[in-house]
Enzyme design. Structure first.
Site, PDB file in Angstrom:
ATOM      1  N   GLU A  40      -8.537  -8.446   5.977  1.00 60.83           N
ATOM      2  CA  GLU A  40      -8.906  -8.084   4.839  1.00 60.83           C
ATOM      3  C   GLU A  40      -9.323  -8.754   3.235  1.00 60.83           C
ATOM      4  O   GLU A  40      -8.771  -9.636   3.187  1.00 60.83           O
ATOM      5  CB  GLU A  40      -7.913  -6.727   4.011  1.00 60.83           C
TER       6      GLU A  40
ATOM      7  N   LYS B 260      -8.732   5.826   3.729  1.00 61.25           N
ATOM      8  CA  LYS B 260      -9.766   5.265   4.587  1.00 61.25           C
ATOM      9  C   LYS B 260     -10.729   6.606   4.390  1.00 61.25           C
ATOM     10  O   LYS B 260     -10.025   7.461   5.025  1.00 61.25           O
ATOM     11  CB  LYS B 260     -10.429   4.431   4.918  1.00 61.25           C
TER      12      LYS B 260
ATOM     13  N   ARG C 100      -1.543  -5.147  13.610  1.00 66.97           N
ATOM     14  CA  ARG C 100      -2.040  -3.907  14.267  1.00 66.97           C
ATOM     15  C   ARG C 100      -3.391  -3.333  14.712  1.00 66.97           C
ATOM     16  O   ARG C 100      -4.411  -3.888  13.893  1.00 66.97           O
ATOM     17  CB  ARG C 100      -0.951  -2.797  13.629  1.00 66.97           C
TER      18      ARG C 100
ATOM     19  N   GLU D 189      -5.177  -9.115   2.038  1.00 68.11           N
ATOM     20  CA  GLU D 189      -4.069  -8.816   2.820  1.00 68.11           C
ATOM     21  C   GLU D 189      -3.789  -8.869   4.646  1.00 68.11           C
ATOM     22  O   GLU D 189      -5.419  -8.821   5.023  1.00 68.11           O
ATOM     23  CB  GLU D 189      -3.033  -7.681   3.338  1.00 68.11           C
TER      24      GLU D 189
HETATM   25  C1  MV4 Z   1      -7.417  -5.567  -5.261  1.00 70.16           C
HETATM   26  C2  MV4 Z   1      -8.321  -5.416  -6.003  1.00 70.16           C
HETATM   27  C3  MV4 Z   1      -8.960  -6.221  -7.110  1.00 70.16           C
HETATM   28  N1  MV4 Z   1      -8.545  -7.016  -7.447  1.00 70.16           N
HETATM   29  N2  MV4 Z   1      -7.051  -7.288  -5.616  1.00 70.16           N
HETATM   30  C4  MV4 Z   1      -5.954  -2.340  -2.591  1.00 70.16           C
HETATM   31  C5  MV4 Z   1      -5.824  -2.719  -1.320  1.00 70.16           C
HETATM   32  C6  MV4 Z   1      -4.947  -3.360  -0.760  1.00 70.16           C
HETATM   33  N3  MV4 Z   1      -4.900  -3.817   0.638  1.00 70.16           N
HETATM   34  C7  MV4 Z   1      -5.638  -4.134  -1.978  1.00 70.16           C
HETATM   35  N4  MV4 Z   1      -6.185  -3.175  -2.556  1.00 70.16           N
HETATM   36  C8  MV4 Z   1      -6.752  -3.926  -3.792  1.00 70.16           C
HETATM   37  N5  MV4 Z   1      -6.766  -5.251  -4.205  1.00 70.16           N
HETATM   38  C9  MV4 Z   1      -7.516  -7.897  -6.446  1.00 70.16           C
HETATM   39  N6  MV4 Z   1      -6.678  -8.498  -6.789  1.00 70.16           N
HETATM   40  C10 MV4 Z   1      -8.822  -4.055  -5.868  1.00 70.16           C
HETATM   41  C11 MV4 Z   1      -7.957  -3.452  -4.725  1.00 70.16           C
HETATM   42  C12 MV4 Z   1      -8.932  -2.035  -4.080  1.00 70.16           C
HETATM   43  C13 MV4 Z   1      -8.784  -0.751  -4.670  1.00 70.16           C
HETATM   44  C14 MV4 Z   1      -7.713  -1.166  -6.458  1.00 70.16           C
HETATM   45  C15 MV4 Z   1      -7.858   0.412  -6.750  1.00 70.16           C
HETATM   46  C16 MV4 Z   1      -8.520   1.394  -5.954  1.00 70.16           C
HETATM   47  C17 MV4 Z   1      -8.587   1.602  -5.142  1.00 70.16           C
HETATM   48  C18 MV4 Z   1      -9.155  -0.171  -4.350  1.00 70.16           C
HETATM   49  C19 MV4 Z   1      -9.397   0.272  -2.966  1.00 70.16           C
HETATM   50  C20 MV4 Z   1      -9.563  -1.201  -2.248  1.00 70.16           C
HETATM   51  C21 MV4 Z   1      -9.214  -1.799  -2.740  1.00 70.16           C
END
Ligand code: MV4
Length: 454
Positions: free
Chosen positions: A275, A237, A292, A288
Protein backbone atom coordinates in the site's frame (compact mmCIF):
# COMPACT_ATOMS: atom_id res chain seq x y z
CA UNK A 1 1.78 -31.53 -5.50
CA UNK A 2 -1.33 -30.86 -3.44
CA UNK A 3 -4.01 -33.54 -3.80
CA UNK A 4 -6.39 -31.90 -1.35
CA UNK A 5 -6.51 -28.51 0.34
CA UNK A 6 -8.59 -27.13 3.18
CA UNK A 7 -10.06 -23.66 2.89
CA UNK A 8 -10.01 -21.87 6.24
CA UNK A 9 -12.57 -19.28 5.25
CA UNK A 10 -16.19 -18.71 4.20
CA UNK A 11 -18.26 -16.62 1.80
CA UNK A 12 -17.29 -15.60 -1.70
CA UNK A 13 -13.54 -16.07 -1.22
CA UNK A 14 -14.00 -19.69 -0.08
CA UNK A 15 -15.97 -20.30 -3.26
CA UNK A 16 -13.36 -18.49 -5.36
CA UNK A 17 -10.64 -20.78 -3.97
CA UNK A 18 -12.76 -23.89 -4.61
CA UNK A 19 -13.15 -22.82 -8.26
CA UNK A 20 -9.38 -22.47 -8.68
CA UNK A 21 -8.78 -25.85 -7.04
CA UNK A 22 -11.26 -27.55 -9.33
CA UNK A 23 -9.47 -26.17 -12.39
CA UNK A 24 -6.18 -27.53 -11.05
CA UNK A 25 -7.63 -30.94 -10.14
CA UNK A 26 -7.15 -30.37 -6.41
CA UNK A 27 -9.83 -31.76 -4.05
CA UNK A 28 -11.28 -29.33 -1.49
CA UNK A 29 -12.33 -29.39 2.14
CA UNK A 30 -14.69 -26.70 3.41
CA UNK A 31 -14.88 -25.84 7.08
CA UNK A 32 -17.99 -24.11 8.37
CA UNK A 33 -19.65 -22.78 11.49
CA UNK A 34 -23.20 -23.77 12.40
CA UNK A 35 -24.35 -20.40 10.97
CA UNK A 36 -22.98 -21.41 7.53
CA UNK A 37 -24.48 -24.90 7.00
CA UNK A 38 -26.39 -23.68 3.94
CA UNK A 39 -23.47 -21.79 2.44
CA UNK A 40 -22.36 -22.50 -1.12
CA UNK A 41 -18.76 -23.13 -0.08
CA UNK A 42 -20.05 -26.15 1.85
CA UNK A 43 -22.16 -27.30 -1.12
CA UNK A 44 -19.35 -27.00 -3.67
CA UNK A 45 -16.44 -28.44 -1.65
CA UNK A 46 -15.67 -32.15 -2.03
CA UNK A 47 -15.74 -32.58 1.75
CA UNK A 48 -16.90 -30.42 4.64
CA UNK A 49 -16.30 -30.28 8.37
CA UNK A 50 -18.31 -28.33 10.94
CA UNK A 51 -15.80 -26.54 13.19
CA UNK A 52 -18.03 -24.89 15.75
CA UNK A 53 -20.63 -22.28 16.67
CA UNK A 54 -21.14 -18.97 14.78
CA UNK A 55 -18.71 -16.77 16.76
CA UNK A 56 -15.52 -16.48 14.68
CA UNK A 57 -13.28 -17.10 17.67
CA UNK A 58 -14.93 -20.52 18.10
CA UNK A 59 -14.85 -21.44 14.40
CA UNK A 60 -12.98 -19.60 11.61
CA UNK A 61 -10.39 -18.27 14.09
CA UNK A 62 -10.07 -21.48 16.08
CA UNK A 63 -6.65 -22.85 15.13
CA UNK A 64 -6.92 -26.25 16.84
CA UNK A 65 -10.33 -27.02 15.31
CA UNK A 66 -9.11 -26.10 11.84
CA UNK A 67 -5.98 -28.22 12.19
CA UNK A 68 -8.08 -31.12 13.47
CA UNK A 69 -10.28 -30.79 10.36
CA UNK A 70 -7.17 -30.83 8.13
CA UNK A 71 -5.80 -33.93 9.87
CA UNK A 72 -9.11 -35.85 9.80
CA UNK A 73 -9.54 -35.17 6.08
CA UNK A 74 -5.88 -35.60 5.14
CA UNK A 75 -5.54 -32.16 3.57
CA UNK A 76 -2.04 -31.37 2.22
CA UNK A 77 -2.31 -27.62 2.70
CA UNK A 78 -4.49 -24.75 3.90
CA UNK A 79 -5.58 -21.67 1.97
CA UNK A 80 -6.57 -18.94 4.45
CA UNK A 81 -8.33 -16.51 2.06
CA UNK A 82 -8.48 -12.95 3.47
CA UNK A 83 -9.33 -11.84 7.02
CA UNK A 84 -9.63 -14.51 9.76
CA UNK A 85 -6.25 -16.33 10.08
CA UNK A 86 -4.75 -15.12 6.80
CA UNK A 87 -2.12 -12.89 8.45
CA UNK A 88 -1.60 -14.93 11.60
CA UNK A 89 2.11 -15.85 11.70
CA UNK A 90 1.56 -18.22 14.64
CA UNK A 91 -1.00 -20.23 12.62
CA UNK A 92 1.41 -20.49 9.66
CA UNK A 93 4.13 -21.72 12.05
CA UNK A 94 1.93 -24.31 13.72
CA UNK A 95 1.03 -25.67 10.27
CA UNK A 96 4.75 -26.02 9.49
CA UNK A 97 5.20 -28.06 12.68
CA UNK A 98 2.19 -30.24 11.76
CA UNK A 99 3.59 -30.78 8.23
CA UNK A 100 0.57 -29.13 6.65
CA UNK A 101 1.30 -26.81 3.73
CA UNK A 102 0.52 -23.08 3.85
CA UNK A 103 -0.63 -21.13 0.84
CA UNK A 104 1.00 -17.82 1.67
CA UNK A 105 4.32 -16.21 2.58
CA UNK A 106 6.74 -17.55 5.20
CA UNK A 107 5.63 -16.95 8.83
CA UNK A 108 8.66 -14.70 9.56
CA UNK A 109 7.63 -12.37 6.74
CA UNK A 110 4.00 -12.30 7.92
CA UNK A 111 5.25 -11.39 11.42
CA UNK A 112 7.65 -8.71 10.14
CA UNK A 113 4.98 -7.02 8.00
CA UNK A 114 2.41 -7.36 10.79
CA UNK A 115 4.59 -5.03 12.86
CA UNK A 116 3.81 -1.81 11.00
CA UNK A 117 6.74 0.13 12.52
CA UNK A 118 9.21 -2.61 11.51
CA UNK A 119 7.61 -2.89 8.07
CA UNK A 120 8.16 0.85 7.59
CA UNK A 121 11.82 0.55 8.65
CA UNK A 122 12.31 -2.43 6.33
CA UNK A 123 10.82 -0.47 3.43
CA UNK A 124 13.06 2.53 4.13
CA UNK A 125 16.13 0.25 4.29
CA UNK A 126 15.14 -1.22 0.89
CA UNK A 127 15.14 2.31 -0.58
CA UNK A 128 11.35 2.66 -0.68
CA UNK A 129 10.17 6.20 0.16
CA UNK A 130 8.48 6.61 3.56
CA UNK A 131 7.02 9.76 5.10
CA UNK A 132 9.08 11.66 7.68
CA UNK A 133 8.49 10.03 11.07
CA UNK A 134 9.88 8.03 13.96
CA UNK A 135 11.85 4.98 12.81
CA UNK A 136 11.32 3.25 16.17
CA UNK A 137 8.18 3.25 18.33
CA UNK A 138 7.98 6.40 20.49
CA UNK A 139 9.45 6.13 23.98
CA UNK A 140 7.09 8.52 25.75
CA UNK A 141 4.99 11.68 25.51
CA UNK A 142 8.07 13.93 25.50
CA UNK A 143 9.68 11.91 22.69
CA UNK A 144 6.39 12.21 20.78
CA UNK A 145 6.33 15.99 21.30
CA UNK A 146 9.94 16.43 20.13
CA UNK A 147 9.48 14.19 17.09
CA UNK A 148 6.29 16.01 16.07
CA UNK A 149 8.03 19.38 16.50
CA UNK A 150 10.81 18.31 14.14
CA UNK A 151 8.40 16.86 11.52
CA UNK A 152 5.79 19.62 11.72
CA UNK A 153 2.03 19.27 12.20
CA UNK A 154 -0.27 17.59 11.33
CA UNK A 155 1.12 14.20 12.30
CA UNK A 156 -0.48 10.78 12.63
CA UNK A 157 0.05 8.30 15.47
CA UNK A 158 -0.23 4.66 14.46
CA UNK A 159 -0.21 1.47 16.49
CA UNK A 160 2.69 -0.82 15.50
CA UNK A 161 0.35 -3.78 15.96
CA UNK A 162 -2.53 -2.05 14.14
CA UNK A 163 -2.95 -1.67 10.41
CA UNK A 164 -5.77 -1.14 7.96
CA UNK A 165 -6.67 2.09 9.72
CA UNK A 166 -7.15 0.55 13.16
CA UNK A 167 -5.53 2.41 16.04
CA UNK A 168 -4.70 5.66 14.21
CA UNK A 169 -4.92 9.23 15.58
CA UNK A 170 -4.37 12.47 13.75
CA UNK A 171 -2.83 15.33 15.77
CA UNK A 172 -3.19 18.86 14.42
CA UNK A 173 -1.38 20.94 17.06
CA UNK A 174 1.22 20.70 19.80
CA UNK A 175 -1.33 21.25 22.62
CA UNK A 176 -2.92 17.89 21.78
CA UNK A 177 0.14 15.72 21.28
CA UNK A 178 0.83 14.43 24.80
CA UNK A 179 -2.81 13.58 25.53
CA UNK A 180 -3.32 11.91 22.16
CA UNK A 181 -0.10 9.93 22.53
CA UNK A 182 -1.24 8.53 25.91
CA UNK A 183 -4.72 7.69 24.66
CA UNK A 184 -3.34 6.05 21.52
CA UNK A 185 -0.99 3.88 23.61
CA UNK A 186 -3.74 2.82 26.01
CA UNK A 187 -6.11 2.01 23.16
CA UNK A 188 -3.47 0.01 21.29
CA UNK A 189 -2.63 -1.92 24.47
CA UNK A 190 -6.30 -2.78 24.96
CA UNK A 191 -7.05 -3.59 21.30
CA UNK A 192 -3.85 -5.42 20.29
CA UNK A 193 -2.14 -6.31 23.57
CA UNK A 194 0.75 -4.10 22.40
CA UNK A 195 0.91 -0.39 23.18
CA UNK A 196 3.75 0.53 20.78
CA UNK A 197 3.03 3.71 18.78
CA UNK A 198 4.98 5.28 15.93
CA UNK A 199 4.56 8.60 14.17
CA UNK A 200 4.41 9.91 10.61
CA UNK A 201 3.79 13.22 8.90
CA UNK A 202 0.07 13.22 8.07
CA UNK A 203 -0.96 13.64 4.44
CA UNK A 204 -4.34 15.38 4.45
CA UNK A 205 -5.83 14.24 1.16
CA UNK A 206 -3.78 11.53 -0.54
CA UNK A 207 -4.82 8.72 -2.81
CA UNK A 208 -4.61 5.15 -1.58
CA UNK A 209 -2.84 3.14 -4.27
CA UNK A 210 -1.71 -0.42 -3.79
CA UNK A 211 0.48 -2.70 -5.90
CA UNK A 212 -0.16 -6.39 -6.43
CA UNK A 213 3.06 -8.34 -5.97
CA UNK A 214 3.88 -12.01 -6.32
CA UNK A 215 6.91 -14.15 -5.56
CA UNK A 216 7.79 -17.79 -6.15
CA UNK A 217 10.05 -20.15 -4.17
CA UNK A 218 13.05 -19.34 -6.41
CA UNK A 219 13.37 -15.63 -5.74
CA UNK A 220 11.42 -14.49 -8.80
CA UNK A 221 9.36 -11.43 -7.78
CA UNK A 222 7.03 -9.38 -9.97
CA UNK A 223 4.50 -6.60 -9.63
CA UNK A 224 1.23 -6.71 -11.55
CA UNK A 225 0.32 -3.05 -11.48
CA UNK A 226 -1.84 -1.09 -9.09
CA UNK A 227 -5.33 -0.76 -7.73
CA UNK A 228 -6.79 2.63 -6.85
CA UNK A 229 -8.62 2.14 -3.54
CA UNK A 230 -9.31 5.72 -2.48
CA UNK A 231 -13.09 5.26 -2.28
CA UNK A 232 -13.55 4.00 1.24
CA UNK A 233 -15.60 4.74 4.32
CA UNK A 234 -14.31 4.00 7.81
CA UNK A 235 -11.43 2.06 6.24
CA UNK A 236 -13.82 -0.23 4.37
CA UNK A 237 -13.19 0.02 0.65
CA UNK A 238 -16.31 0.48 -1.48
CA UNK A 239 -14.96 0.74 -5.04
CA UNK A 240 -11.58 -0.29 -6.43
CA UNK A 241 -10.22 0.11 -9.94
CA UNK A 242 -7.22 -0.65 -12.09
CA UNK A 243 -5.36 1.12 -13.55
CA UNK A 244 -5.43 4.20 -11.31
CA UNK A 245 -6.50 7.34 -13.21
CA UNK A 246 -3.62 9.11 -11.41
CA UNK A 247 -0.67 7.02 -12.66
CA UNK A 248 1.42 7.57 -15.75
CA UNK A 249 3.37 4.61 -17.15
CA UNK A 250 6.55 6.17 -15.71
CA UNK A 251 5.12 6.53 -12.20
CA UNK A 252 3.71 2.99 -12.39
CA UNK A 253 7.16 1.71 -13.24
CA UNK A 254 8.76 3.67 -10.40
CA UNK A 255 6.22 2.58 -7.78
CA UNK A 256 6.24 -1.01 -9.08
CA UNK A 257 10.05 -1.11 -8.85
CA UNK A 258 9.82 0.10 -5.22
CA UNK A 259 7.26 -2.61 -4.43
CA UNK A 260 9.46 -5.29 -5.99
CA UNK A 261 12.56 -4.00 -4.14
CA UNK A 262 10.78 -4.43 -0.80
CA UNK A 263 9.64 -7.95 -1.70
CA UNK A 264 13.19 -8.91 -2.75
CA UNK A 265 14.57 -7.52 0.50
CA UNK A 266 12.37 -9.86 2.58
CA UNK A 267 12.37 -12.90 0.26
CA UNK A 268 8.65 -12.56 -0.37
CA UNK A 269 6.74 -15.57 -1.62
CA UNK A 270 3.12 -15.88 -2.84
CA UNK A 271 0.58 -13.04 -3.26
CA UNK A 272 1.04 -9.73 -1.47
CA UNK A 273 -0.01 -6.10 -1.64
CA UNK A 274 2.08 -3.01 -1.02
CA UNK A 275 0.00 0.00 0.00
CA UNK A 276 1.19 3.49 -0.90
CA UNK A 277 -0.14 6.97 -0.33
CA UNK A 278 0.19 9.23 -3.37
CA UNK A 279 0.10 12.99 -2.84
CA UNK A 280 -1.19 15.56 -5.34
CA UNK A 281 2.40 16.26 -6.54
CA UNK A 282 2.90 12.64 -7.60
CA UNK A 283 5.13 11.71 -4.63
CA UNK A 284 4.46 8.29 -3.16
CA UNK A 285 5.14 6.79 0.24
CA UNK A 286 5.06 3.25 1.62
CA UNK A 287 2.21 2.63 4.09
CA UNK A 288 1.82 -1.08 4.82
CA UNK A 289 2.23 -4.46 3.25
CA UNK A 290 -0.65 -6.97 3.31
CA UNK A 291 0.57 -10.56 3.19
CA UNK A 292 -2.61 -12.15 1.79
CA UNK A 293 -4.86 -12.27 -1.26
CA UNK A 294 -7.12 -9.22 -1.09
CA UNK A 295 -10.86 -8.75 -1.57
CA UNK A 296 -10.17 -6.52 -4.58
CA UNK A 297 -7.81 -8.94 -6.40
CA UNK A 298 -10.31 -9.40 -9.31
CA UNK A 299 -9.62 -5.94 -10.79
CA UNK A 300 -5.99 -6.97 -11.24
CA UNK A 301 -7.09 -10.29 -12.74
CA UNK A 302 -9.27 -8.48 -15.28
CA UNK A 303 -6.53 -6.13 -16.54
CA UNK A 304 -3.70 -8.71 -16.49
CA UNK A 305 -5.58 -11.88 -17.48
CA UNK A 306 -3.86 -13.73 -14.61
CA UNK A 307 -5.82 -16.02 -12.25
CA UNK A 308 -4.22 -14.91 -8.98
CA UNK A 309 -5.71 -17.66 -6.82
CA UNK A 310 -4.55 -20.35 -9.23
CA UNK A 311 -1.11 -18.74 -9.19
CA UNK A 312 -1.12 -18.80 -5.36
CA UNK A 313 -1.74 -22.55 -5.43
CA UNK A 314 0.88 -23.12 -8.13
CA UNK A 315 3.69 -21.21 -6.44
CA UNK A 316 2.85 -22.87 -3.10
CA UNK A 317 3.31 -26.24 -4.86
CA UNK A 318 6.76 -25.09 -6.01
CA UNK A 319 6.00 -24.15 -9.61
CA UNK A 320 8.27 -21.55 -11.16
CA UNK A 321 6.42 -18.33 -11.93
CA UNK A 322 6.61 -17.37 -15.61
CA UNK A 323 4.75 -14.05 -15.30
CA UNK A 324 6.78 -11.09 -16.65
CA UNK A 325 7.41 -8.17 -14.34
CA UNK A 326 5.23 -5.06 -14.74
CA UNK A 327 2.68 -6.33 -17.25
CA UNK A 328 0.97 -3.39 -18.94
CA UNK A 329 -2.68 -3.17 -17.87
CA UNK A 330 -5.12 -4.07 -20.64
CA UNK A 331 -8.27 -1.94 -20.57
CA UNK A 332 -9.88 -0.82 -17.34
CA UNK A 333 -11.57 -2.74 -14.50
CA UNK A 334 -13.81 -1.53 -11.67
CA UNK A 335 -15.12 -3.44 -8.66
CA UNK A 336 -18.12 -2.44 -6.53
CA UNK A 337 -18.46 -4.20 -3.20
CA UNK A 338 -22.13 -5.09 -2.71
CA UNK A 339 -22.73 -5.14 1.03
CA UNK A 340 -25.81 -6.20 2.95
CA UNK A 341 -26.28 -2.80 4.51
CA UNK A 342 -28.56 0.20 4.45
CA UNK A 343 -27.22 2.55 1.72
CA UNK A 344 -28.14 5.66 3.72
CA UNK A 345 -27.19 4.71 7.27
CA UNK A 346 -24.67 1.92 6.54
CA UNK A 347 -26.38 -0.21 9.22
CA UNK A 348 -25.95 -3.97 8.59
CA UNK A 349 -28.89 -5.62 6.86
CA UNK A 350 -28.60 -9.40 7.19
CA UNK A 351 -31.51 -11.64 6.25
CA UNK A 352 -32.98 -13.64 3.36
CA UNK A 353 -32.22 -12.98 -0.32
CA UNK A 354 -35.79 -13.16 -1.63
CA UNK A 355 -34.80 -12.19 -5.15
CA UNK A 356 -31.20 -12.48 -6.36
CA UNK A 357 -30.79 -11.82 -10.09
CA UNK A 358 -27.19 -11.39 -11.23
CA UNK A 359 -26.12 -9.20 -14.14
CA UNK A 360 -24.14 -10.83 -16.93
CA UNK A 361 -22.97 -9.94 -20.40
CA UNK A 362 -19.57 -8.99 -21.80
CA UNK A 363 -16.85 -8.00 -19.32
CA UNK A 364 -19.14 -8.54 -16.34
CA UNK A 365 -18.17 -10.75 -13.41
CA UNK A 366 -19.90 -11.43 -10.11
CA UNK A 367 -18.05 -13.15 -7.25
CA UNK A 368 -20.66 -14.18 -4.69
CA UNK A 369 -21.74 -16.94 -2.38
CA UNK A 370 -25.34 -15.71 -2.52
CA UNK A 371 -28.34 -17.44 -4.12
CA UNK A 372 -32.12 -17.05 -4.00
CA UNK A 373 -33.45 -17.87 -0.50
CA UNK A 374 -29.96 -17.88 1.02
CA UNK A 375 -30.08 -16.18 4.43
CA UNK A 376 -27.15 -13.84 5.16
CA UNK A 377 -26.13 -14.57 8.74
CA UNK A 378 -25.55 -11.60 11.06
CA UNK A 379 -22.26 -12.90 12.50
CA UNK A 380 -19.73 -11.98 9.79
CA UNK A 381 -18.81 -9.13 7.45
CA UNK A 382 -21.55 -7.73 5.23
CA UNK A 383 -20.03 -8.49 1.80
CA UNK A 384 -22.62 -10.38 -0.32
CA UNK A 385 -21.12 -9.95 -3.77
CA UNK A 386 -18.36 -8.27 -5.71
CA UNK A 387 -19.44 -6.86 -9.05
CA UNK A 388 -16.48 -6.46 -11.38
CA UNK A 389 -16.54 -5.06 -14.91
CA UNK A 390 -13.88 -4.76 -17.56
CA UNK A 391 -13.92 -2.63 -20.72
CA UNK A 392 -11.51 -0.81 -23.01
CA UNK A 393 -11.49 2.59 -21.29
CA UNK A 394 -12.39 3.96 -17.87
CA UNK A 395 -15.40 5.77 -19.35
CA UNK A 396 -16.71 2.59 -20.91
CA UNK A 397 -16.07 0.63 -17.70
CA UNK A 398 -18.15 3.21 -15.79
CA UNK A 399 -21.00 2.82 -18.30
CA UNK A 400 -20.77 -0.95 -18.08
CA UNK A 401 -20.79 -0.85 -14.27
CA UNK A 402 -23.84 1.45 -14.24
CA UNK A 403 -25.69 -0.98 -16.52
CA UNK A 404 -24.62 -3.99 -14.43
CA UNK A 405 -25.78 -2.29 -11.20
CA UNK A 406 -29.15 -1.56 -12.85
CA UNK A 407 -29.48 -5.25 -13.78
CA UNK A 408 -28.49 -6.55 -10.32
CA UNK A 409 -31.75 -7.23 -8.47
CA UNK A 410 -31.71 -8.02 -4.77
CA UNK A 411 -34.86 -8.15 -2.67
CA UNK A 412 -35.31 -9.09 0.97
CA UNK A 413 -32.39 -7.08 2.36
CA UNK A 414 -30.89 -3.61 1.86
CA UNK A 415 -27.71 -3.42 -0.20
CA UNK A 416 -25.18 -0.81 -1.21
CA UNK A 417 -26.31 -1.03 -4.88
CA UNK A 418 -28.20 2.31 -4.79
CA UNK A 419 -25.16 4.01 -3.22
CA UNK A 420 -22.88 2.68 -5.97
CA UNK A 421 -25.27 3.87 -8.69
CA UNK A 422 -25.08 7.32 -7.16
CA UNK A 423 -21.27 7.33 -6.88
CA UNK A 424 -20.97 6.29 -10.52
CA UNK A 425 -22.91 9.43 -11.55
CA UNK A 426 -20.76 11.75 -9.41
CA UNK A 427 -18.80 14.37 -11.39
CA UNK A 428 -15.62 13.96 -9.34
CA UNK A 429 -15.75 10.17 -9.69
CA UNK A 430 -16.28 10.45 -13.45
CA UNK A 431 -13.36 12.91 -13.68
CA UNK A 432 -11.15 10.52 -11.68
CA UNK A 433 -10.70 13.15 -8.94
CA UNK A 434 -10.27 10.70 -6.10
CA UNK A 435 -8.75 10.86 -2.63
CA UNK A 436 -9.18 9.19 0.74
CA UNK A 437 -11.65 12.00 1.55
CA UNK A 438 -13.83 11.29 -1.50
CA UNK A 439 -16.62 9.56 0.46
CA UNK A 440 -16.67 12.20 3.19
CA UNK A 441 -17.15 14.91 0.54
CA UNK A 442 -19.62 12.81 -1.44
CA UNK A 443 -21.82 12.14 1.59
CA UNK A 444 -21.67 15.84 2.52
CA UNK A 445 -22.70 16.87 -1.04
CA UNK A 446 -25.65 14.50 -1.08
CA UNK A 447 -26.91 15.15 2.45
CA UNK A 448 -28.74 18.18 1.03
CA UNK A 449 -30.67 16.21 -1.60
CA UNK A 450 -32.08 13.48 0.59
CA UNK A 451 -29.37 10.92 1.29
CA UNK A 452 -26.77 9.10 -0.78
CA UNK A 453 -28.98 6.14 -1.59
CA UNK A 454 -31.60 8.12 -3.50
C1 MV4 B 1 -1.98 7.69 6.57
C2 MV4 B 1 -2.76 8.69 5.97
C3 MV4 B 1 -2.19 9.94 5.85
N1 MV4 B 1 -0.94 10.17 6.30
N2 MV4 B 1 -0.75 7.97 6.99
C4 MV4 B 1 -5.32 4.29 6.60
C5 MV4 B 1 -5.20 2.83 6.43
C6 MV4 B 1 -3.79 2.51 6.67
N3 MV4 B 1 -3.34 1.53 5.73
C7 MV4 B 1 -3.05 3.78 6.51
N4 MV4 B 1 -4.04 4.81 6.44
C8 MV4 B 1 -3.68 6.10 6.27
N5 MV4 B 1 -2.45 6.43 6.71
C9 MV4 B 1 -0.24 9.19 6.85
N6 MV4 B 1 0.99 9.41 7.27
C10 MV4 B 1 -4.03 8.37 5.53
C11 MV4 B 1 -4.50 7.07 5.69
C12 MV4 B 1 -5.80 6.81 5.19
C13 MV4 B 1 -6.95 7.35 5.77
C14 MV4 B 1 -6.90 8.16 6.90
C15 MV4 B 1 -8.05 8.70 7.44
C16 MV4 B 1 -9.29 8.42 6.86
C17 MV4 B 1 -9.38 7.61 5.76
C18 MV4 B 1 -8.21 7.07 5.21
C19 MV4 B 1 -8.31 6.27 4.09
C20 MV4 B 1 -7.18 5.72 3.54
C21 MV4 B 1 -5.93 6.00 4.08
Amino acid sequence: MFKKILIANRGEIALRIIQACRELGIATVAVFSTADRDSLHVTYADEDVCIGPPASKDSYLNISRIIAAAEITGADAIHPGYGFLSENAHFAEVLQECKIGWIGPRPEVIRLMGDKAKARQTAAAAGVPVLPGSPEPLEGAEHARQTAASIGYPIILKASAGGGGRGMRIVWKEEEIEGQFSTAGEEAQRAFGNGAIYMEKYLVEPRHIEFQVFGDKYGHVVHMGERECSIQRRHQKLIEESPSPALTPALREEMGAAAVALCRAVGYENAGTIEFLLDSDGRFYFMEMNTRIQVEHPVTEMVTGIDLVKLQLEVAMGHKMTVPNGLKPRGHAIECRINAENPDTFAPSPGPLKTFHLPGGPGTRVDTHGYEDYVIPPHYDSLVAKLIVHDRTRGEAIQRMSRALDFFVVEGIHTSIPLHRRILRDDDFIAGKLSTRFMERFLQKHREDGGPGR
